[in-house]
Motif scaffolding. Sequence first.
Motif, mmCIF file in Angstrom:
data_model
loop_
_atom_site.group_PDB
_atom_site.id
_atom_site.type_symbol
_atom_site.label_atom_id
_atom_site.label_comp_id
_atom_site.label_asym_id
_atom_site.label_seq_id
_atom_site.Cartn_x
_atom_site.Cartn_y
_atom_site.Cartn_z
ATOM 1 N N ILE A 197 0.837 -1.204 0.000
ATOM 2 C CA ILE A 197 0.000 0.000 0.000
ATOM 3 C C ILE A 197 0.872 1.254 0.000
ATOM 4 O O ILE A 197 0.632 2.205 -0.761
ATOM 5 C CB ILE A 197 -0.952 0.004 1.210
ATOM 6 N N TYR A 198 1.888 1.269 0.852
ATOM 7 C CA TYR A 198 2.787 2.424 0.890
ATOM 8 C C TYR A 198 3.572 2.563 -0.412
ATOM 9 O O TYR A 198 3.829 3.680 -0.877
ATOM 10 C CB TYR A 198 3.750 2.299 2.064
ATOM 11 N N LEU A 199 3.956 1.448 -1.006
ATOM 12 C CA LEU A 199 4.720 1.497 -2.255
ATOM 13 C C LEU A 199 3.885 2.116 -3.370
ATOM 14 O O LEU A 199 4.381 2.948 -4.145
ATOM 15 C CB LEU A 199 5.173 0.096 -2.649
ATOM 16 N N ALA A 200 2.614 1.737 -3.451
ATOM 17 C CA ALA A 200 1.729 2.339 -4.453
ATOM 18 C C ALA A 200 1.571 3.834 -4.215
ATOM 19 O O ALA A 200 1.528 4.630 -5.160
ATOM 20 C CB ALA A 200 0.369 1.646 -4.431
ATOM 21 N N SER A 201 1.502 4.240 -2.935
ATOM 22 C CA SER A 201 1.375 5.655 -2.610
ATOM 23 C C SER A 201 2.658 6.415 -2.940
ATOM 24 O O SER A 201 2.620 7.533 -3.462
ATOM 25 C CB SER A 201 1.022 5.818 -1.134
ATOM 26 N N LEU A 202 3.795 5.813 -2.668
ATOM 27 C CA LEU A 202 5.073 6.476 -2.948
ATOM 28 C C LEU A 202 5.295 6.668 -4.445
ATOM 29 O O LEU A 202 5.855 7.688 -4.870
ATOM 30 C CB LEU A 202 6.225 5.655 -2.366
ATOM 31 N N GLN A 203 4.864 5.716 -5.239
ATOM 32 C CA GLN A 203 5.071 5.825 -6.679
ATOM 33 C C GLN A 203 4.196 6.899 -7.305
ATOM 34 O O GLN A 203 4.420 7.266 -8.459
ATOM 35 C CB GLN A 203 4.810 4.467 -7.336
ATOM 36 N N ALA A 204 3.211 7.389 -6.553
ATOM 37 C CA ALA A 204 2.380 8.486 -7.051
ATOM 38 C C ALA A 204 2.904 9.857 -6.636
ATOM 39 O O ALA A 204 2.354 10.881 -7.044
ATOM 40 C CB ALA A 204 0.941 8.315 -6.548
ATOM 41 N N VAL A 205 3.962 9.875 -5.820
ATOM 42 C CA VAL A 205 4.544 11.147 -5.388
ATOM 43 C C VAL A 205 5.419 11.704 -6.512
ATOM 44 O O VAL A 205 6.313 11.009 -7.006
ATOM 45 C CB VAL A 205 5.385 10.962 -4.114
ATOM 46 N N PRO A 206 5.208 12.949 -6.941
ATOM 47 C CA PRO A 206 6.038 13.529 -8.013
ATOM 48 C C PRO A 206 7.494 13.654 -7.580
ATOM 49 O O PRO A 206 7.793 14.194 -6.506
ATOM 50 C CB PRO A 206 5.412 14.918 -8.236
ATOM 51 N N PRO A 207 8.438 13.184 -8.394
ATOM 52 C CA PRO A 207 9.864 13.307 -8.039
ATOM 53 C C PRO A 207 10.321 14.768 -7.913
ATOM 54 O O PRO A 207 11.307 15.048 -7.230
ATOM 55 C CB PRO A 207 10.580 12.607 -9.197
ATOM 56 N N ASP A 208 9.574 15.670 -8.563
ATOM 57 C CA ASP A 208 9.960 17.082 -8.495
ATOM 58 C C ASP A 208 9.963 17.608 -7.068
ATOM 59 O O ASP A 208 10.745 18.502 -6.726
ATOM 60 C CB ASP A 208 9.009 17.929 -9.345
ATOM 61 N N LEU A 209 9.087 17.063 -6.237
ATOM 62 C CA LEU A 209 9.022 17.530 -4.851
ATOM 63 C C LEU A 209 10.306 17.194 -4.103
ATOM 64 O O LEU A 209 10.811 18.004 -3.314
ATOM 65 C CB LEU A 209 7.815 16.909 -4.150
ATOM 66 N N TYR A 210 10.838 16.005 -4.338
ATOM 67 C CA TYR A 210 12.095 15.627 -3.686
ATOM 68 C C TYR A 210 13.253 16.460 -4.221
ATOM 69 O O TYR A 210 14.144 16.850 -3.464
ATOM 70 C CB TYR A 210 12.364 14.137 -3.912
ATOM 71 N N GLU A 211 13.233 16.724 -5.524
ATOM 72 C CA GLU A 211 14.296 17.537 -6.108
ATOM 73 C C GLU A 211 14.258 18.959 -5.561
ATOM 74 O O GLU A 211 15.299 19.550 -5.255
ATOM 75 C CB GLU A 211 14.148 17.550 -7.625
ATOM 76 N N ALA A 212 13.044 19.508 -5.412
ATOM 77 C CA ALA A 212 12.920 20.858 -4.860
ATOM 78 C C ALA A 212 13.388 20.907 -3.410
ATOM 79 O O ALA A 212 14.067 21.854 -2.990
ATOM 80 C CB ALA A 212 11.472 21.333 -4.972
ATOM 81 N N ALA A 213 13.037 19.858 -2.643
ATOM 82 C CA ALA A 213 13.472 19.815 -1.248
ATOM 83 C C ALA A 213 14.981 19.691 -1.149
ATOM 84 O O ALA A 213 15.622 20.310 -0.282
ATOM 85 C CB ALA A 213 12.792 18.652 -0.528
ATOM 86 N N ALA A 214 15.581 18.908 -2.054
ATOM 87 C CA ALA A 214 17.038 18.762 -2.046
ATOM 88 C C ALA A 214 17.719 20.080 -2.397
ATOM 89 O O ALA A 214 18.751 20.442 -1.818
ATOM 90 C CB ALA A 214 17.457 17.664 -3.017
ATOM 91 N N LEU A 215 17.139 20.813 -3.353
ATOM 92 C CA LEU A 215 17.702 22.110 -3.716
ATOM 93 C C LEU A 215 17.605 23.109 -2.572
ATOM 94 O O LEU A 215 18.434 24.013 -2.451
ATOM 95 C CB LEU A 215 16.991 22.664 -4.958
ATOM 96 N N ASP A 216 16.595 22.962 -1.728
ATOM 97 C CA ASP A 216 16.446 23.838 -0.569
ATOM 98 C C ASP A 216 17.352 23.435 0.585
ATOM 99 O O ASP A 216 17.327 24.079 1.648
ATOM 100 C CB ASP A 216 14.991 23.831 -0.092
ATOM 101 N N GLY A 217 18.117 22.371 0.389
ATOM 102 C CA GLY A 217 19.072 21.969 1.415
ATOM 103 C C GLY A 217 18.582 20.903 2.366
ATOM 104 O O GLY A 217 19.240 20.619 3.375
#
Length: 316
Positions: A197-217
């Motif tokens: 269930i969590y895996l299906a939910s994680l695969q729907a998360v846009p990768p852009d959000l992680y990239e933006a968070a990484a750019l913010d440090g």
Amino acid sequence: MSQAAALAAGQDAVTPAGRSPRRRGRSLWEPSALLFVGPSVLLALAFLILPMLGTFFYSTQKVSPLTGDTTPLGLENFRTMLGDDTFVRALLNTALFTVITVPLSMALGLALAVLMNSVLPGRKIWRTVVYLPLVISGVSVGLIGTFLYNEVIGVVNKLLVALGASSGIPWQSNGAWAFISVVLVTLWIRVGFSMIIYLASLQAVPPDLYEAAALDGANGWQRFRNVTVPLVGPATFFLIIMNVIYSFQVFDTIFVLTNGGPGNSTEVLGTWAYKVAFGPTRDQGYGAAIGVVIFVLTLVFTIVQWRANRSRDEVA
């Protein structure tokens, strides 16, 4: 005249060429829908609704174990519970079992889902291995648990002795260790469900959000806490309800693994209801009353959880 002007003037709108006029007042119900929903409705009626209604009826009756004749008792079966020490112990064991297994299975499932969603080699094989216990029957899993945790020939104790332990763990003769064995086997079953269930939910998360968070440090933990956890909130809500319902209705695995023993140390509501209804006493009215208690407890929890999270998907 445009359609908007025609409607404003109270006239019928002109139908565009090539399009049929819209049928007004058409019912949403189609007779052909019976062909699709009919079998499901009949199965639910035969195997869910009618047995549930029968359980409510028999919970207020004294059922003869030989003839099946019933005698009305009102709420006497429910009053009997208050003086039944085994029922109280089963209720406490069920609550403790739920409090331990639900958060642990969800936490481990989320951790595995994050791992399986990464660049882990052989992810498909590991997903299958983790999910496999869920597709095996509860009786089979209980038998596997018996093979693992048997005090004399169990794999776990044999391994402990081989590693230098003076003796094995009393999985079957000590109440606390028996309860731990039940928890471990249950986690083995339920972690795979939470992971999927969590895996299906994680695969729907846009990768852009992680990239933006990484750019913010943001580091890995901060991305997990501030991005992953909030976005899998609907999956968490679903898993809490499903896992709590499973915990309150657990029966087959515990019945095969420990049969509620030693003593009543692993007795839960499901196993006690079965023993009362189909054991030597065959008090099916009292067993049905315990079933009603299980139903009411799970229903109340579901309603409370739903109302507490009813605004989780609302947009501010």
